[in-house]
Design an enzyme around this catalytic site. Structure first.
Site, mmCIF file in Angstrom:
data_model
loop_
_atom_site.group_PDB
_atom_site.id
_atom_site.type_symbol
_atom_site.label_atom_id
_atom_site.label_comp_id
_atom_site.label_asym_id
_atom_site.label_seq_id
_atom_site.Cartn_x
_atom_site.Cartn_y
_atom_site.Cartn_z
ATOM 1 N N SER A 1 0.833 -1.203 0.000
ATOM 2 C CA SER A 1 0.000 0.000 0.000
ATOM 3 C C SER A 1 0.870 1.257 0.000
ATOM 4 O O SER A 1 2.007 1.259 0.466
ATOM 5 C CB SER A 1 -0.911 0.027 1.227
ATOM 6 O OG SER A 1 -1.708 -1.122 1.286
HETATM 7 N N1 SAH Z 1 -1.135 -4.560 3.913
HETATM 8 C C1 SAH Z 1 -0.398 -4.915 2.736
HETATM 9 C C2 SAH Z 1 -1.179 -4.574 1.485
HETATM 10 C C3 SAH Z 1 -1.121 -5.694 0.503
HETATM 11 S S1 SAH Z 1 -2.313 -5.626 -0.790
HETATM 12 C C4 SAH Z 1 0.979 -4.288 2.727
HETATM 13 O O1 SAH Z 1 1.244 -3.450 3.596
HETATM 14 O O2 SAH Z 1 1.817 -4.659 1.906
HETATM 15 C C5 SAH Z 1 -3.651 -6.535 -0.094
HETATM 16 C C6 SAH Z 1 -3.412 -7.988 0.215
HETATM 17 O O3 SAH Z 1 -4.683 -8.554 0.581
HETATM 18 C C7 SAH Z 1 -2.899 -8.851 -0.940
HETATM 19 O O4 SAH Z 1 -1.697 -9.442 -0.575
HETATM 20 C C8 SAH Z 1 -3.997 -9.890 -1.153
HETATM 21 O O5 SAH Z 1 -3.508 -11.172 -1.502
HETATM 22 C C9 SAH Z 1 -4.667 -9.908 0.211
HETATM 23 N N2 SAH Z 1 -6.042 -10.419 0.232
HETATM 24 C C10 SAH Z 1 -7.046 -10.189 -0.650
HETATM 25 N N3 SAH Z 1 -8.171 -10.842 -0.274
HETATM 26 C C11 SAH Z 1 -7.865 -11.507 0.882
HETATM 27 C C12 SAH Z 1 -8.595 -12.372 1.742
HETATM 28 N N4 SAH Z 1 -9.861 -12.712 1.518
HETATM 29 N N5 SAH Z 1 -7.965 -12.873 2.828
HETATM 30 C C13 SAH Z 1 -6.661 -12.574 3.078
HETATM 31 N N6 SAH Z 1 -5.932 -11.756 2.302
HETATM 32 C C14 SAH Z 1 -6.513 -11.234 1.210
#
Ligand code: SAH
Length: 211
Positions: free
Chosen positions: A60
């Site tokens: 993010s």
């Molecule tokens: N907080 C993260 C943002 C990553 S993007 C950071 O700081 O890097 C969002 C993430 O949510 C992705 O890795 C994606 O695989 C995950 N995601 C999407 N749907 C999900 C679900 N149902 N359960 C767990 N993770 C999920």
């Protein structure tokens, strides 16, 4: 490019954009974001933008991390927070410096393994990570004072609402890829839930199942 000075400049820009919580700003100044992206991306780690982390996902944008963290902390000190969407682990690392315990779940095994490795290497010992579909939350450790969802679901999964403690807050981008997503704060009260809409945002989609 990955020095303390570069990080300080990023924090300066976040302050200009309106982030006010000093503890949050200090934490963004201290956590090495360049270690949460692949080496090829490291020189761009302190730009205020989302960056690819593999598997079609992104770390993010620093502003989004700072703003969402600041909003969660407005309710007062947090003991337990649940994050859905570990991704790179950066948001978990930021939270780990500001709350007692972080629980985080990720549906993509490869990303989770890399994030766990970073937590260990950087000694963020109060972060507990699990490979699972966050639609179900993580019931055994709940209820949580705060829940942060870092991928956008079309609507908020019921188990997440149930795992929020009374007085607790959830921050979640609600919507889908094609329509606009709305960053939404949900507060659990004695009688139900209160919703507040903050701003339009763009997050990767919340998907079900594991991979
Ligand atoms: N907080 C993260 C943002 C990553 S993007 C950071 O700081 O890097 C969002 C993430 O949510 C992705 O890795 C994606 O695989 C995950 N995601 C999407 N749907 C999900 C679900 N149902 N359960 C767990 N993770 C999920």
């Amino acid at each position: 490019m990955t020095s303390q000075r570069t990080r300080n400049r990023m924090v300066h820009r976040l302050r200009e954009r309106g982030i006010e919580n000093e503890a949050v700003l200090a934490t963004l100044a201290s956590v090495p974001r360049h270690l949460f992206v692949d080496e090829a991306m490291a020189t761009r780690a302190y730009e205020d933008t989302a960056l690819p982390i593999g598997d079609g996902q992104t770390i993010s944008q620093p502003y989004a991390v700072a703003r969402m963290t600041e909003v969660l902390l407005e309710q007062g000190p947090i003991k337990k927070v649940l994050e859905v969407g570990t991704g790179s682990g950066y948001q978990s690392a930021i939270l780990s410096q500001l709350v007692d315990t972080v629980y985080t779940v990720e549906r993509i095994r490869n990303l989770l393994d890399k994030a766990r490795h970073r937590f260990r290497a950087l000694e963020y010992r109060n972060v507990h990570a699990r490979h699972s579909d966050g639609s179900w939350g993580w019931a055994t450790n709940g209820p949580y004072d705060a829940i942060i969802v870092t991928a956008a679901p079309p609507s908020v999964p019921e188990p997440l609402l149930e795992q929020l403690s009374v007085g607790g807050r959830m921050i979640v981008p609600v919507g889908n890829q094609h329509k606009q997503q709305m960053l939404t704060v949900i507060t659990r009260t004695q009688n139900g839930y209160e919703r507040q809409e903050l701003s339009d945002v763009k997050f990767v989609p919340f998907l079900s199942g594991k991979s």
